[in-house]
Scaffold this motif. Structure first.
Motif, short mmCIF file in Angstrom:
data_model
loop_
_atom_site.label_atom_id
_atom_site.label_comp_id
_atom_site.label_asym_id
_atom_site.label_seq_id
_atom_site.Cartn_x
_atom_site.Cartn_y
_atom_site.Cartn_z
N SER A 1 0.83 -1.21 0.00
CA SER A 1 0.00 0.00 0.00
C SER A 1 0.86 1.26 0.00
CB SER A 1 -0.92 0.03 1.22
OG SER A 1 -1.90 -0.95 1.13
N VAL A 2 1.94 1.25 0.77
CA VAL A 2 2.84 2.40 0.83
C VAL A 2 3.51 2.58 -0.54
CG1 VAL A 2 4.88 3.39 1.93
CG2 VAL A 2 3.21 2.16 3.31
N GLN A 3 3.93 1.48 -1.15
CA GLN A 3 4.55 1.55 -2.47
C GLN A 3 3.56 2.05 -3.52
OE1 GLN A 3 5.95 -2.47 -2.70
NE2 GLN A 3 8.00 -1.94 -1.94
N LYS A 4 2.31 1.61 -3.44
CA LYS A 4 1.28 2.05 -4.39
C LYS A 4 1.03 3.55 -4.22
CE LYS A 4 -3.40 1.25 -5.94
NZ LYS A 4 -4.70 0.72 -5.62
N PHE A 5 0.95 4.00 -2.97
CA PHE A 5 0.78 5.43 -2.67
C PHE A 5 1.92 6.23 -3.31
CE2 PHE A 5 1.95 9.05 -0.04
CZ PHE A 5 0.75 9.76 0.03
N GLN A 6 3.15 5.77 -3.09
CA GLN A 6 4.32 6.46 -3.62
C GLN A 6 4.30 6.43 -5.16
OE1 GLN A 6 8.21 4.60 -3.18
NE2 GLN A 6 9.06 6.58 -2.57
N PHE A 7 3.96 5.31 -5.75
CA PHE A 7 3.89 5.20 -7.21
C PHE A 7 2.87 6.17 -7.78
CE2 PHE A 7 1.85 3.54 -11.00
CZ PHE A 7 2.92 3.41 -11.86
N ASN A 8 1.68 6.22 -7.16
CA ASN A 8 0.62 7.12 -7.64
C ASN A 8 1.05 8.58 -7.59
OD1 ASN A 8 -1.10 5.00 -8.22
ND2 ASN A 8 -2.15 5.10 -6.25
N LEU A 9 1.73 8.96 -6.51
CA LEU A 9 2.22 10.34 -6.42
C LEU A 9 3.31 10.61 -7.45
CD1 LEU A 9 2.47 11.53 -2.72
CD2 LEU A 9 1.26 12.59 -4.58
N GLY B 1 1.48 10.02 9.04
CA GLY B 1 1.87 11.23 8.31
C GLY B 1 3.35 11.26 8.01
N PHE B 2 4.16 10.78 8.96
CA PHE B 2 5.60 10.76 8.72
C PHE B 2 5.99 9.69 7.71
CE2 PHE B 2 5.49 13.11 12.77
CZ PHE B 2 6.12 14.26 12.32
N LYS B 3 5.21 8.60 7.64
CA LYS B 3 5.43 7.61 6.58
C LYS B 3 5.13 8.23 5.22
CE LYS B 3 4.73 3.09 8.65
NZ LYS B 3 3.93 1.85 8.61
N ILE B 4 4.05 8.99 5.15
CA ILE B 4 3.68 9.67 3.91
C ILE B 4 4.78 10.63 3.50
CG2 ILE B 4 2.09 11.38 2.92
CD1 ILE B 4 -0.15 9.99 4.54
N GLU B 5 5.27 11.39 4.47
CA GLU B 5 6.34 12.36 4.21
C GLU B 5 7.59 11.65 3.66
OE1 GLU B 5 8.84 14.89 7.26
OE2 GLU B 5 6.78 15.65 7.14
N ALA B 6 7.96 10.55 4.26
CA ALA B 6 9.14 9.80 3.80
C ALA B 6 8.91 9.24 2.39
CB ALA B 6 9.45 8.66 4.77
N ALA B 7 7.72 8.73 2.14
CA ALA B 7 7.41 8.19 0.81
C ALA B 7 7.53 9.29 -0.25
CB ALA B 7 6.02 7.57 0.79
N ILE B 8 7.09 10.48 0.05
CA ILE B 8 7.18 11.61 -0.88
C ILE B 8 8.64 11.99 -1.09
CG2 ILE B 8 6.62 14.04 -1.24
CD1 ILE B 8 4.01 13.48 0.39
N GLN B 9 9.39 12.10 0.00
CA GLN B 9 10.79 12.51 -0.10
C GLN B 9 11.64 11.50 -0.88
OE1 GLN B 9 11.38 13.16 4.17
NE2 GLN B 9 11.99 15.25 3.65
N LEU B 10 11.24 10.24 -0.91
CA LEU B 10 12.01 9.21 -1.59
C LEU B 10 11.65 9.04 -3.07
CD1 LEU B 10 12.18 6.55 1.26
CD2 LEU B 10 14.03 8.02 0.42
N ILE B 11 10.73 9.86 -3.57
CA ILE B 11 10.41 9.81 -5.00
C ILE B 11 11.60 10.38 -5.75
CG2 ILE B 11 8.91 10.75 -6.80
CD1 ILE B 11 6.61 10.63 -4.73
N THR B 12 12.13 9.61 -6.68
CA THR B 12 13.40 9.98 -7.30
C THR B 12 13.28 10.98 -8.46
OG1 THR B 12 13.28 8.04 -8.72
CG2 THR B 12 14.54 7.83 -6.68
N ASN B 13 12.14 11.08 -9.11
CA ASN B 13 12.05 11.95 -10.29
C ASN B 13 11.67 13.39 -9.96
OD1 ASN B 13 9.37 11.50 -9.66
ND2 ASN B 13 8.73 11.11 -11.76
N CYS B 14 11.67 13.76 -8.69
CA CYS B 14 11.25 15.10 -8.30
C CYS B 14 11.95 15.51 -6.99
CB CYS B 14 9.74 15.11 -8.10
SG CYS B 14 9.03 16.74 -8.02
N ARG B 15 12.44 16.75 -6.96
CA ARG B 15 13.07 17.24 -5.73
C ARG B 15 11.98 17.56 -4.70
NH1 ARG B 15 15.21 20.81 -9.56
NH2 ARG B 15 14.09 22.47 -8.53
N SER B 16 12.33 17.43 -3.43
CA SER B 16 11.37 17.77 -2.38
C SER B 16 12.05 18.63 -1.31
CB SER B 16 10.79 16.51 -1.74
OG SER B 16 11.79 15.80 -1.06
N GLN B 17 11.23 19.42 -0.66
CA GLN B 17 11.71 20.29 0.41
C GLN B 17 10.60 20.45 1.43
OE1 GLN B 17 13.45 23.94 -0.98
NE2 GLN B 17 13.20 24.95 0.97
#
Length: 140
Positions: free
Chosen positions: A45-53, A82-98
């Motif tokens: 589910s976490v991977q699917k969330f990250q993939f969708n984003l 929420g912190f899991k969501i934050e980590a999943a977003i930060q680990l997306i490789t095709n986009c910078r995050s801050q």
């Protein structure tokens, strides 16, 4: 530059796309305004969330993701999901995050007040914090 402002509330990420080009702000249409993490205990589910984003960021050519910081301790502390969501977003490789702190956002808004009332943007009320986060990042 096109950014995606994100506010994390509970088990969902609230999104607002914003672009800044030639001195003008633009709020492009987006197929999703929020994305929920359905089962945070399941890796799939976490991977699917990250993939969708990641797919959304790719489809809309988002160059930067800006997340509103949440306190880790205290009365208004963010939850574990929420912190899991934050980590999943930060680990997306095709986009910078801050991550932008509330103080940084407040200072940016003092220096560069919003040029338009939020009600006039056409966005949904729950997107206001994500909108302000994106604006604070883009304000120069």
């Amino acid at each position: 530059m096109r950014v995606c402002g994100i506010e994390i509330k509970g088990s969902e990420a609230i999104l607002c796309l914003m672009a800044f080009k030639d001195g003008l702000f633009d709020l492009p249409e987006c197929r999703q305004t929020r994305l929920a993490l359905s089962n945070d205990k399941d890796a799939e589910s976490v991977q699917k969330f990250q993939f969708n984003l990641a797919k959304l960021f790719e489809d809309y050519k988002v160059e930067q993701v800006v997340i509103k910081e949440r306190p880790q301790k205290g009365k208004f502390a963010g939850g574990a999901v929420g912190f899991k969501i934050e980590a999943a977003i930060q680990l997306i490789t095709n986009c910078r995050s801050q991550i932008l702190s509330a103080n940084t956002i407040k200072e940016k808004l003092k220096q560069h007040p919003l040029p338009v009332d939020f009600k006039d943007t056409g966005l949904k009320g729950f997107q206001e914090t994500a909108f302000i986060t994106a604006y604070a990042f883009l304000a120069k």
